[in-house]
Scaffold this active site. Structure first.
Site, PDB file in Angstrom:
ATOM      1  N   CYS A 171      -2.987  14.949   3.497  1.00 40.98           N
ATOM      2  CA  CYS A 171      -4.071  14.962   2.510  1.00 40.98           C
ATOM      3  C   CYS A 171      -4.990  16.143   2.797  1.00 40.98           C
ATOM      4  O   CYS A 171      -5.394  16.359   3.937  1.00 40.98           O
ATOM      5  CB  CYS A 171      -4.862  13.664   2.576  1.00 40.98           C
ATOM      6  SG  CYS A 171      -6.171  13.594   1.332  1.00 40.98           S
TER       7      CYS A 171
ATOM      8  N   CYS B   3       0.858  -1.188   0.000  1.00 43.38           N
ATOM      9  CA  CYS B   3       0.000   0.000   0.000  1.00 43.38           C
ATOM     10  C   CYS B   3       0.894   1.237   0.000  1.00 43.38           C
ATOM     11  O   CYS B   3       1.697   1.417   0.912  1.00 43.38           O
ATOM     12  CB  CYS B   3      -0.872  -0.073   1.252  1.00 43.38           C
ATOM     13  SG  CYS B   3      -1.774   1.421   1.577  1.00 43.38           S
TER      14      CYS B   3
HETATM   15 FE1  SF4 Z   1      -8.378   9.408   1.603  1.00 40.69          FE
HETATM   16 FE2  SF4 Z   1      -9.937  11.163   2.872  1.00 40.69          FE
HETATM   17 FE3  SF4 Z   1      -7.865  10.135   4.163  1.00 40.69          FE
HETATM   18 FE4  SF4 Z   1      -7.472  11.871   2.198  1.00 40.69          FE
HETATM   19  S1  SF4 Z   1      -8.465  12.310   4.133  1.00 40.69           S
HETATM   20  S2  SF4 Z   1      -6.384   9.947   2.524  1.00 40.69           S
HETATM   21  S3  SF4 Z   1      -9.133  11.368   0.812  1.00 40.69           S
HETATM   22  S4  SF4 Z   1      -9.643   8.991   3.410  1.00 40.69           S
END
Ligand code: SF4
Ligand code: SAH
Length: 344
Positions: free
Chosen positions: A109, A102
């Site tokens: 993010c 992974c």
């Molecule tokens: Fe995925 Fe949402 Fe986590 Fe970003 S914040 S890595 S889009 S689950």
């Protein structure tokens, strides 16, 4: 600036380094098949070429900062330091019949899903193609996979379609026959629902799999869980997935993180059924892996099973993993939290 070798395919290496195509292939094989990043050890390259490459090139963009193995050795997590001091994590999951890697695509993010450890940590920057591909090279290096072909999932930190070009280049690097030669069907990209990215992905000439993190099939709840839904609401998302399915004829997977009392009721079953109608799709249920600082908990086992059964009864292909904490998504979703607790 030194040339970053792991960003380049053999053809790009030949061009950038002004070497013969066969020399570029040799160099690529050292990096991507043998996972040797020390240019001096690349013994089939001439002494002169090695000296020139050492002077002008950077063979690796990641350095290993920490390794942790789960108690029963089912998962291995690696923490990498990037050249600018940032860190990313990747995980390898060992199962009897398969090995899955992974990888992360961004540092942090910006989508900030309310249940995700990565989202809580904020966004720093995109990773380069080489920084993405190298994670898989390091994870699989020295791993005894006994003839099992590795699967690569883009489910680590970050939203892959917010870093589209580097993600696509990294897929090409991993698929390259002179390197790891990973089959397209063994690669899965997971998106939180970047509708434009999904449409673009429909035009890629390969069988790489697509997974969409749905988690809610009504806009109010999805706005809360996956804030990207405000930009690409369910109707827009459904149209993009429909377009993808029509153009490629490929199957899609929807991810659904089960949050107790939030998205695990019979109302959700009806909404999912409405959303996936007309698609060749599987819904993959993932009991939430608890993240501190979020208000959520996984449902009791019996409730998750009832939810699965209700979906199956509506004719929807649905999976729910047996063992707790074993799920690939759950392991990936925990990445940043782990990195922070390691003092990175
Ligand atoms: Fe995925 Fe949402 Fe986590 Fe970003 S914040 S890595 S889009 S689950
Ligand atoms: N940004 C992309 C890919 C990375 S997240 C995406 O959101 O799809 C990969 C998967 O892990 C997603 O389905 C995500 O919803 C899930 N996930 C994140 N945190 C989790 C957690 N704590 N428990 C279970 N799954 C989680």
């Amino acid at each position: 600036m030194k040339t970053l070798l792991t960003n380049l395919s053999p053809a790009e290496m030949a061009e950038a380094l002004q070497v013969k195509p066969f020399q570029a292939r040799q160099l690529f094989r050292w990096l991507h098949q043998k996972q040797i990043f020390d240019i001096e050890k690349m013994t089939d390259l001439s002494k002169e070429l090695r000296a020139r490459l050492t002077e002008t090139c950077e063979p690796a963009q990641l350095s290993l900062a920490h390794t942790s193995e789960s108690p029963r050795s089912t998962t291995k997590k690696l923490l990498f330091r990037l050249q600018d001091g940032e860190t990313v994590e990747s995980v390898l999951i060992r199962e009897r019949e398969r090995v899955t890697v992974c990888v992360s695509t961004q540092v942090g993010c910006a989508v900030k899903c309310s249940f995700c450890a990565t989202g809580l940590s904020g966004y720093k920057r995109n990773l380069s193609a080489g920084e993405i591909a190298e994670q898989a090279l390091h994870l699989l290096s020295g791993e005894n996979i006994e003839g099992r072909h590795p699967n690569i999932v883009y489910m680590g930190m970050g939203e892959p379609f917010r870093n589209y070009d580097a993600v696509i280049s990294s897929v090409r690097l991993l698929m390259d026959k002179e390197g790891m030669g990973v089959g397209a069907r063994r690669i899965t990209i997971s998106t939180a629902g970047e509708a434009e990215g999904i449409r673009r992905f429909a035009g890629e000439p390969w069988q790489v799999r697509l997974s969409i993190s749905l988690h809610a099939a009504n806009d109010d709840l999805r706005d809360e869980l996956v804030p990207l839904n405000k930009r690409y609401p369910l109707k827009t998302l459904r149209e993009a997935v429909g377009y993808y399915a029509e153009v490629t004829g490929r199957h899609v997977t929807f991810e659904w993180v089960l949050l107790d009392g939030v998205n695990d009721g019979m109302k959700d079953v009806g909404e999912i059924a409405g959303f996936v109608e007309g698609l060749d799709a599987t819904v993959n249920l993932i009991p939430f892996n608890p993240v501190q600082g979020t208000p959520y908990a996984p449902p009791p086992r019996g409730k998750s099973e009832s939810f699965r059964n209700a979906l199956v009864a509506r004719g929807i292909k649905t999976t729910l993993r047996k063992e707790k904490g074993q799920d690939i998504n759950a392991a990936c979703g925990q990445l940043r939290r782990q990195a922070l607790s390691l003092g990175a």
